[in-house]
Scaffold this motif. Structure first.
Motif, mmCIF file in Angstrom:
data_model
loop_
_atom_site.group_PDB
_atom_site.id
_atom_site.type_symbol
_atom_site.label_atom_id
_atom_site.label_comp_id
_atom_site.label_asym_id
_atom_site.label_seq_id
_atom_site.Cartn_x
_atom_site.Cartn_y
_atom_site.Cartn_z
ATOM 1 N N ALA A 256 0.812 -1.216 0.000
ATOM 2 C CA ALA A 256 0.000 0.000 0.000
ATOM 3 C C ALA A 256 0.848 1.269 0.000
ATOM 4 O O ALA A 256 0.424 2.304 -0.522
ATOM 5 C CB ALA A 256 -0.925 -0.014 1.221
ATOM 6 N N LYS A 257 2.048 1.189 0.570
ATOM 7 C CA LYS A 257 2.901 2.376 0.664
ATOM 8 C C LYS A 257 3.251 2.949 -0.707
ATOM 9 O O LYS A 257 3.447 4.155 -0.861
ATOM 10 C CB LYS A 257 4.192 2.034 1.418
ATOM 11 N N PRO A 320 -3.838 3.760 -1.156
ATOM 12 C CA PRO A 320 -3.080 3.149 -0.048
ATOM 13 C C PRO A 320 -3.979 2.453 0.962
ATOM 14 O O PRO A 320 -3.995 2.794 2.147
ATOM 15 C CB PRO A 320 -2.357 4.363 0.567
ATOM 16 N N GLN A 321 -4.746 1.487 0.492
ATOM 17 C CA GLN A 321 -5.595 0.703 1.391
ATOM 18 C C GLN A 321 -5.707 -0.718 0.856
ATOM 19 O O GLN A 321 -5.712 -0.940 -0.355
ATOM 20 C CB GLN A 321 -6.977 1.344 1.527
ATOM 21 N N ALA A 322 -5.757 -1.667 1.759
ATOM 22 C CA ALA A 322 -5.811 -3.075 1.370
ATOM 23 C C ALA A 322 -7.072 -3.364 0.566
ATOM 24 O O ALA A 322 -8.137 -2.830 0.845
ATOM 25 C CB ALA A 322 -5.756 -3.955 2.613
ATOM 26 N N PRO A 339 -1.271 -4.611 2.960
ATOM 27 C CA PRO A 339 -0.830 -3.641 3.975
ATOM 28 C C PRO A 339 0.701 -3.567 4.025
ATOM 29 O O PRO A 339 1.390 -4.586 3.865
ATOM 30 C CB PRO A 339 -1.398 -4.213 5.281
ATOM 31 N N THR A 340 1.219 -2.381 4.228
ATOM 32 C CA THR A 340 2.657 -2.179 4.396
ATOM 33 C C THR A 340 2.941 -1.874 5.864
ATOM 34 O O THR A 340 2.342 -0.954 6.436
ATOM 35 C CB THR A 340 3.167 -1.010 3.530
ATOM 36 N N HIS A 341 3.836 -2.643 6.463
ATOM 37 C CA HIS A 341 4.198 -2.439 7.865
ATOM 38 C C HIS A 341 5.547 -1.713 7.935
ATOM 39 O O HIS A 341 6.562 -2.236 7.473
ATOM 40 C CB HIS A 341 4.277 -3.775 8.599
ATOM 41 N N ILE A 342 5.539 -0.507 8.477
ATOM 42 C CA ILE A 342 6.766 0.261 8.667
ATOM 43 C C ILE A 342 7.381 -0.151 9.992
ATOM 44 O O ILE A 342 6.720 -0.107 11.033
ATOM 45 C CB ILE A 342 6.485 1.779 8.656
ATOM 46 N N VAL A 349 7.024 -3.057 14.480
ATOM 47 C CA VAL A 349 6.095 -2.321 13.615
ATOM 48 C C VAL A 349 5.672 -1.044 14.308
ATOM 49 O O VAL A 349 5.108 -1.061 15.413
ATOM 50 C CB VAL A 349 4.865 -3.189 13.275
ATOM 51 N N ILE A 350 5.956 0.092 13.658
ATOM 52 C CA ILE A 350 5.602 1.386 14.261
ATOM 53 C C ILE A 350 4.451 2.055 13.506
ATOM 54 O O ILE A 350 3.848 3.002 14.000
ATOM 55 C CB ILE A 350 6.816 2.339 14.301
ATOM 56 N N LYS A 351 4.149 1.556 12.287
ATOM 57 C CA LYS A 351 3.072 2.135 11.506
ATOM 58 C C LYS A 351 2.618 1.127 10.454
ATOM 59 O O LYS A 351 3.435 0.397 9.906
ATOM 60 C CB LYS A 351 3.530 3.441 10.827
ATOM 61 N N THR A 352 1.329 1.078 10.201
ATOM 62 C CA THR A 352 0.785 0.220 9.147
ATOM 63 C C THR A 352 0.027 1.070 8.149
ATOM 64 O O THR A 352 -0.840 1.868 8.541
ATOM 65 C CB THR A 352 -0.132 -0.869 9.718
ATOM 66 N N ILE A 353 0.370 0.932 6.872
ATOM 67 C CA ILE A 353 -0.325 1.633 5.794
ATOM 68 C C ILE A 353 -1.215 0.624 5.077
ATOM 69 O O ILE A 353 -0.750 -0.420 4.644
ATOM 70 C CB ILE A 353 0.667 2.264 4.801
ATOM 71 N N GLY A 354 -2.486 0.946 4.960
ATOM 72 C CA GLY A 354 -3.414 0.054 4.294
ATOM 73 C C GLY A 354 -4.151 -0.866 5.228
ATOM 74 O O GLY A 354 -4.817 -1.778 4.804
#
Length: 354
Positions: A256-257, A320-322, A339-342, A349-354
């Motif tokens: 998603a990122k 940027p969404q699953a 989903p992209t896991h930062i 994991v500090i942030k999830t995109i999507g």
């Protein structure tokens, strides 16, 4: 008697800096244990000068990407990797020492080059995937690379050396660079960032109307210079390898990122009849302009020919969404957004995109 060590490459850099800063004695940070003997730092040293114009700042210059001593490489025209990095960072007038994080950043750039063999060139950019100064509130999470405005290319006994300056960029600025090109984007910001001095606490130039207008016009006129996108979350599932699912559509999976950026670059590249390659761990997806959409699979490469209608169909649905959607003009190609896991440096994991 021992022969005196040849320092002609080092001396050439010293002379270039002397022409710029006169007799100012730089703050020099050497390496205790040489890299070739197991030390952690690839660079032999970093010198830092205190500059006063166009505003007070530190001017860093590296020693070690080029051949500082005897000539060792077979390329007579280029000294070592052919460049040294510089970095300009705002300085408080009461500040007596340059910050250690900037020295570490330059050594990290050297580790990347020494370990990967990938070279920096003016016009390049790098996503740091986090603040360029760890544990700070800065918005700067990327770097752009441009010729140092005060240091010309050197001709040394070991070959040529170019001075390439790193410039701190925000995430949104990086997206604008990728959708257009580094040199032109930096030029549009130059009145706000003279000599490309990095200021950790600045706001994003991506919110300035003149920069937005210049970028939009530049993308329309020039297209995007980004021919390759390296995407960690990239996968291709072919129904041809599944005997019971031959009538199912092929599936392109990506994180998603990357969706918003991919949408912008894809429109820009195909509109100018230029190719865009998505490089993943196990497969390369090549998108190229053509009148008739088509799909051609090989072992590790998939070529997608797309027209403007297909591009618009894809780009309009990349968010940027699953989720997933089908591209009807490409034999019902299915695109799945994961989903992209930062993660931080410890892997949390500090942030999830999507």
């Amino acid at each position: 008697m021992t022969q005196e060590e040849n320092t002609s490459g080092w001396d050439a850099i010293d002379q270039a800096m002397r022409q710029l800063y006169g007799e100012q004695e730089p703050k020099h940070y050497g390496t205790a244990i040489p890299y070739m003997l197991g030390g952690p730092d690839p660079l032999d040293g970093i010198s830092v000068y205190a500059a006063d114009t166009p505003m007070p700042h530190w001017h860093f210059v590296t020693y070690g990407f080029s051949e500082l001593y005897d000539k060792e490489s077979d390329d007579a025209s280029r000294s070592g990797y052919g460049f040294e990095l510089t970095f300009r960072l705002t300085r408080c007038e009461t500040e007596l020492e340059p910050p250690a994080w900037a020295l570490n950043l330059l050594q990290n750039m050297a580790r990347y080059v020494f370990n990967s063999g990938n070279l920096f060139q003016p016009g390049d950019y790098l996503d740091a995937n986090g603040p360029i100064c760890l544990n700070s509130d800065t918005l700067l999470t990327a770097l752009a690379f441009i010729e140092d405005p005060d240091l010309s290319e050197l001709r040394t006994p070991n070959g040529s050396v170019q001075f390439i300056q790193m410039v701190g960029m925000t995430c949104r600025e990086l997206e604008m660079i990728q959708s257009w090109n580094t040199r032109s984007f930096l030029s549009s910001c130059e009145s706000y960032m003279p000599k490309y001095v990095t200021d950790l606490m600045r706001n994003s130039y991506a919110d300035i109307p003149s920069v937005i207008k210049a970028t939009e016009l530049g993308i329309e006129e020039d297209g995007s210079s980004t021919a390759f996108l390296f995407i960690q979350q990239l996968n291709w599932e072919s129904p041809r390898k599944k005997l019971l699912q031959k009538n199912m559509p092929a599936k392109l999976q990506l994180g998603a990122k990357q969706t918003t950026l991919l949408s912008s670059i894809l429109r820009s590249r195909i509109a100018k009849k230029a190719t865009l390659s998505l490089i993943g761990p196990d497969v390369n997806i090549v998108l190229e302009a053509g009148d008739q959409p088509s799909l051609l699979e090989a072992d590790r490469e998939v070529r997608l020919t797309v027209n403007l209608q297909a591009v618009e169909e894809i780009a309009s649905k990349l968010r940027p969404q699953a989720g997933s959607f089908e591209v009807t003009s490409l034999d019902k190609l299915q695109i799945e957004i994961l989903p992209t896991h930062i993660k931080d440096q410890e892997g949390n994991v500090i942030k999830t995109i999507g």
